[in-house]
Motif scaffolding. Structure first.
Motif, mmCIF file in Angstrom:
data_model
loop_
_atom_site.group_PDB
_atom_site.id
_atom_site.type_symbol
_atom_site.label_atom_id
_atom_site.label_comp_id
_atom_site.label_asym_id
_atom_site.label_seq_id
_atom_site.Cartn_x
_atom_site.Cartn_y
_atom_site.Cartn_z
ATOM 1 N N VAL B 85 0.766 -1.271 0.078
ATOM 2 C CA VAL B 85 -0.154 0.074 -0.035
ATOM 3 C C VAL B 85 0.959 1.354 0.188
ATOM 4 C CG1 VAL B 85 -1.971 1.213 1.138
ATOM 5 C CG2 VAL B 85 -1.619 -1.295 1.420
ATOM 6 N N PRO B 86 0.683 2.198 -1.033
ATOM 7 C CA PRO B 86 1.595 3.512 -0.978
ATOM 8 C C PRO B 86 1.369 4.207 0.251
ATOM 9 C CG PRO B 86 -0.182 3.472 -2.603
ATOM 10 C CD PRO B 86 -0.319 2.076 -1.981
ATOM 11 N N VAL B 87 2.285 4.748 0.780
ATOM 12 C CA VAL B 87 2.450 5.797 1.993
ATOM 13 C C VAL B 87 2.674 7.096 1.684
ATOM 14 C CG1 VAL B 87 3.243 6.051 3.965
ATOM 15 C CG2 VAL B 87 2.848 3.800 3.432
ATOM 16 N N VAL B 88 1.885 8.027 2.135
ATOM 17 C CA VAL B 88 2.240 9.614 1.942
ATOM 18 C C VAL B 88 2.276 10.069 3.197
ATOM 19 C CG1 VAL B 88 1.372 9.644 -0.370
ATOM 20 C CG2 VAL B 88 -0.154 10.143 1.514
ATOM 21 N N VAL B 89 3.212 11.066 3.577
ATOM 22 C CA VAL B 89 3.307 11.534 4.590
ATOM 23 C C VAL B 89 3.105 13.151 4.698
ATOM 24 C CG1 VAL B 89 5.004 12.188 6.496
ATOM 25 C CG2 VAL B 89 4.974 9.892 5.467
ATOM 26 N N GLY B 90 2.531 13.796 5.606
ATOM 27 C CA GLY B 90 2.369 15.211 5.720
ATOM 28 C C GLY B 90 2.881 15.672 7.012
ATOM 29 N N GLY B 91 3.212 16.798 7.359
ATOM 30 C CA GLY B 91 3.330 17.383 8.396
ATOM 31 C C GLY B 91 4.734 18.314 8.586
ATOM 32 N N THR B 92 5.057 18.766 9.627
ATOM 33 C CA THR B 92 6.354 19.532 9.700
ATOM 34 C C THR B 92 7.621 18.933 9.544
ATOM 35 O OG1 THR B 92 6.026 19.372 12.374
ATOM 36 C CG2 THR B 92 5.331 21.522 11.150
ATOM 37 N N ILE B 93 8.244 18.524 8.448
ATOM 38 C CA ILE B 93 9.134 17.754 8.109
ATOM 39 C C ILE B 93 10.222 18.744 7.796
ATOM 40 C CG2 ILE B 93 10.049 15.707 6.643
ATOM 41 C CD1 ILE B 93 7.469 15.029 8.034
ATOM 42 N N PRO B 94 11.527 18.679 8.214
ATOM 43 C CA PRO B 94 12.513 19.396 7.780
ATOM 44 C C PRO B 94 13.010 18.908 6.245
ATOM 45 C CG PRO B 94 13.069 18.448 9.916
ATOM 46 C CD PRO B 94 11.756 17.713 9.436
#
Ligand SMILES: Nc1nc2c(ncn2[C@@H]2O[C@H](COP(=O)(O)OP(=O)(O)OP(=O)(O)O)[C@@H](O)[C@H]2O)c(=O)[nH]1
Ligand SMILES: [Mg+2]
Lengths: 324, 137
Positions: B85-94
């Motif tokens: 399953v493809p994963v996407v990430v969101g948020g405060t990532i440097p």
């Protein structure tokens, strides 16, 4: 489209793995059952040979009354009894929106990593009239996979939801204080045919008033399942966890009643009859849609131009079915 | 065909889920079936939910700063369970951490300021891809 041999072999291995405890396989199997097709028919054929043991508990009631929170606590009780629990949560999102935002799982997510609990959300649309068909088929799958209790959450209004509740062995209706304690509120959808009534949020005032009111409605026969079973009322606070064990015991009482009277098997049988019936209706519906699509212009004129639209339509469909 | 299914989860200990909710809502409005698991999820919970719901895409939001740790654990669990399953990430990532996350197998990283439209488009493309791959299998 005929199911090919390799496809059938894949489906059979999926069933075998799902029944053997492979959760990813069970997840995929439920997806196959979301839509009526040759595939889902083949899967069901095998599943019903293995199912029929599980106790199906329908949990319904007014939106926001605490159904999901209560189910989460019920799962804990069942797990402490060593039972395996499957949950189908039918989302109440408006049929007007294209997508669905399903949040029932949010309240039960603490059980996500328990290998003996399996939770599946079902969007209430996108099944083209087949919501109840999908849910009923999924009950057979969880049953065959060895879950002892299958809890089905719905808001209990709408024909599909009513069909789903009729497929349950035990119907639990969840109410809460302050949500209009009049007879009409208790008569919406399947609310009036509960086997067990729950006054949740009993940590709030007015809970006793609601309890008294429900008891009164039961005594006067305004509500109740109509079976040889006097519905019981339980007071709970899902948030505090009070009354949940008692609720679980009352549900067991109803189960004992069903087994003793032979109603348990009867309900499995009528659930399967309904499943087959919904399946058949879906097949007919698809065919009729095809026929109408092929005769769109003719059909659009029938009402205005025919002396006997019913008979003309009937003849058109019958002819179309012969030619399909 | 049925709607694409997306899991939206908040990984890690902080309790802010406004961003995740906005995205969940936007995906719903765009026609996705969104399963929202809420805050303070462990990678184990996310993977198990994805399995039970048979989702097409996993979207996780992380604000706590422990993104490398959480995401590497999440990706490891997915591999162990044989899940594609493809994963996407969101948020405060440097920004310097973005390539690292992608190396771990994350398909897309949405930094603060990403538009909802962009998120929706990427999730749709990944979901399409996954369904197509499944049909061929
Ligand atoms: N005070 C109090 N609040 C409760 C109780 N049980 C649930 N709630 C709260 O009621 C709200 C709705 O709870 P849910 O469990 O989502 O209710 P539901 O009936 O599943 O809701 P829908 O699925 O949206 O119809 C949440 O904010 C819960 O925290 C309770 O026993 N007491
Ligand atoms: Mg709910």
């Amino acid at each position: 489209m005929q199911s090919s041999k390799p496809r059938e072999a894949y489906l059979n291995s999926l069933i075998e793995r799902a029944v053997g405890g492979d959760r990813a396989a069970l997840g995929k199997l439920l997806t196959v059952l979301e839509r009526p097709s040759r595939d889902s028919g083949i899967v069901l054929r095998t599943l019903v040979k293995k199912s029929g043991r599980a106790h199906v508990v329908g949990v319904t009631g007014i939106p926001g009354s605490g159904k999901s929170t209560l189910i989460s606590k019920l799962i804990s009780v069942y797990r402490s009894w060593g039972l395996r629990v499957g949950v189908l949560a039918v989302d109440p999102t408006s049929p007007l929106s294209r997508g669905a935002l399903m949040a029932d799982r949010l309240r039960m997510q603490r059980h996500a990593t328990d290998p003996n609990v399996f939770i599946r959300s079902i969007a209430s649309k996108g099944f083209r009239g087949g919501l109840s068909l999908a849910a009923l088929a999924m009950i057979e799958a969880l049953d065959a996979a060895g879950y002892d209790k299958i809890i089905v959450e719905t808001v209990g209004v709408g024909q599909a939801e009513v069909d789903i509740m009729h497929a349950a062995h035990t119907i639990v209706v969840v109410t809460m204080p302050g949500a209009g304690d009049d007879i009409q509120a208790l008569k919406a959808g399947v609310m009036e045919i509960g086997d067990i009534y729950v006054v949740n949020k009993s940590d709030k005032p007015e809970a006793d008033q609601l309890l008294e009111f429900i008891n009164f409605a039961l005594e006067t026969g305004e509500i109740g399942s109509g079976e040889k079973w006097r519905p019981l009322v339980v007071k709970t606070s899902a948030i505090m966890g009070t009354g949940v064990e008692e609720l679980a015991k009352v549900i067991e009482k109803h189960l004992e009643h069903l087994v003793r009277t032979g109603r348990f098997e009867e309900k499995v049988e009528s659930r399967r009859l309904m499943l087959a019936r919904l399946f058949a209706l879906r097949i007919v519906e698809e065919k009729v849609e095809k026929i109408i699509e092929a005769h769109k212009r003719e059909v659009s004129r029938i009402l205005g131009e025919s002396d006997d639209p019913y008979t003309v339509l009937e003849a058109l469909i019958e002819k179309g079915l012969r030619e399909l | 065909m049925s709607n694409y299914k997306v899991l939206v989860s908040k990984l890690g200990l902080d309790g802010h889920d406004r961003g995740a909710k906005v995205v969940a809502r936007a995906l719903k409005d765009a026609g996705f079936d969104v399963i929202y698991t809420g805050i303070r999820q462990t990678p184990e919970q996310v993977v198990e939910a994805a399995i039970q719901e048979d989702v097409d895409v996993i979207g996780v939001s992380i604000l706590s700063g422990a993104h490398i740790h959480h995401v590497s654990r999440l990706m490891k669990l997915l591999r162990e369970r044989g899940l594609n399953v493809p994963v996407v990430v969101g948020g405060t990532i440097p920004i310097p951490d973005v390539p690292r996350l992608k190396q771990m197998g994350v398909r897309e990283v949405f930094l603060p300021g990403s538009s909802l439209k962009e998120i929706i488009n990427v999730v749709r493309r990944l979901a399409e891809e996954k369904r197509r791959a499944e049909q061929q299998a």
